[in-house]
Design a protein around this motif. Sequence first.
Motif, mmCIF file in Angstrom:
data_model
loop_
_atom_site.group_PDB
_atom_site.id
_atom_site.type_symbol
_atom_site.label_atom_id
_atom_site.label_comp_id
_atom_site.label_asym_id
_atom_site.label_seq_id
_atom_site.Cartn_x
_atom_site.Cartn_y
_atom_site.Cartn_z
ATOM 1 N N SER A 145 -7.537 -4.360 -5.311
ATOM 2 C CA SER A 145 -7.101 -3.225 -4.496
ATOM 3 C C SER A 145 -7.716 -3.289 -3.105
ATOM 4 O O SER A 145 -7.034 -3.068 -2.094
ATOM 5 N N THR B 207 -14.107 4.053 -5.822
ATOM 6 C CA THR B 207 -13.099 4.436 -6.807
ATOM 7 C C THR B 207 -13.770 4.856 -8.108
ATOM 8 O O THR B 207 -14.974 4.679 -8.299
ATOM 9 N N GLY C 89 -1.034 2.432 -0.549
ATOM 10 C CA GLY C 89 -1.903 3.439 0.026
ATOM 11 C C GLY C 89 -1.199 4.216 1.114
ATOM 12 O O GLY C 89 -0.100 3.861 1.548
ATOM 13 N N ASP D 63 -6.009 6.554 1.330
ATOM 14 C CA ASP D 63 -6.012 6.869 -0.099
ATOM 15 C C ASP D 63 -5.198 5.788 -0.793
ATOM 16 O O ASP D 63 -4.028 5.570 -0.451
ATOM 17 N N THR E 198 -3.608 3.926 -4.216
ATOM 18 C CA THR E 198 -3.130 4.130 -5.583
ATOM 19 C C THR E 198 -2.898 2.756 -6.201
ATOM 20 O O THR E 198 -2.177 1.931 -5.633
ATOM 21 N N THR E 199 -3.530 2.526 -7.341
ATOM 22 C CA THR E 199 -3.371 1.262 -8.060
ATOM 23 C C THR E 199 -2.855 1.574 -9.457
ATOM 24 O O THR E 199 -3.452 2.369 -10.179
ATOM 25 N N THR E 200 -1.736 0.942 -9.803
ATOM 26 C CA THR E 200 -1.118 1.169 -11.109
ATOM 27 C C THR E 200 -0.896 -0.156 -11.825
ATOM 28 O O THR E 200 -0.826 -1.218 -11.202
ATOM 29 N N LYS F 76 -1.563 4.876 -13.593
ATOM 30 C CA LYS F 76 -2.624 4.814 -12.596
ATOM 31 C C LYS F 76 -3.894 4.301 -13.268
ATOM 32 O O LYS F 76 -4.334 4.851 -14.272
ATOM 33 N N GLY G 40 -8.819 5.903 -10.021
ATOM 34 C CA GLY G 40 -8.734 7.267 -9.541
ATOM 35 C C GLY G 40 -9.665 7.471 -8.359
ATOM 36 O O GLY G 40 -10.654 6.753 -8.198
ATOM 37 N N ARG G 41 -9.344 8.439 -7.521
ATOM 38 C CA ARG G 41 -10.155 8.730 -6.340
ATOM 39 C C ARG G 41 -10.473 7.475 -5.568
ATOM 40 O O ARG G 41 -11.621 7.224 -5.167
ATOM 41 N N CYS G 42 -9.487 6.653 -5.358
ATOM 42 C CA CYS G 42 -9.672 5.373 -4.681
ATOM 43 C C CYS G 42 -9.443 5.591 -3.176
ATOM 44 O O CYS G 42 -8.330 5.910 -2.759
#
Length: 140
Positions: free
Chosen positions: A66, A85, A104, A119, A121-123, A128, A131-133
């Motif tokens: 990420s 994260t 992001g 911010d 987002t990695t899925t 997901k 979190g809180r990345c």
Amino acid sequence: MAARPLASVSVGDVVGPVTVPVGRDTLVAYAEASLDGNPIHQDEDFARSVGLPDVIAHGMWTMGASGSVVADWAGDPGRVVEFGTRFTKPVVVPVGGAEVVVEGVVTAVDEGTGRVTVDVTTTSAGQKVLGRCVAVVRLD
């Protein structure tokens, strides 16, 4: 890749999405490089015996993948000055491999410091996994 000038970045700008493949060979290489020989990353039977559906990617590999997407967007890994994260779900890596999707959005631009907040987002498999990345990137 040349660094992005701060003047060209605005709140709402999008990073990615970028798809990053991960295979069993990736896990072996990462385990060797990181000295993390935990069998949940390479031994299917062991991973299942502890309640996992299959082997899983190292959380730090997922975080690194990420961060690499953000660094590529910034044009220089040295421009990523903060990256944090929480690990929320494992990336399951079946025999055929898996993918993580990293994207992001720029949520803040600080002209005084020359930094932007992204911010991230990695899925994986539609879920997901981080979190809180959040990344802070220096663009000047």
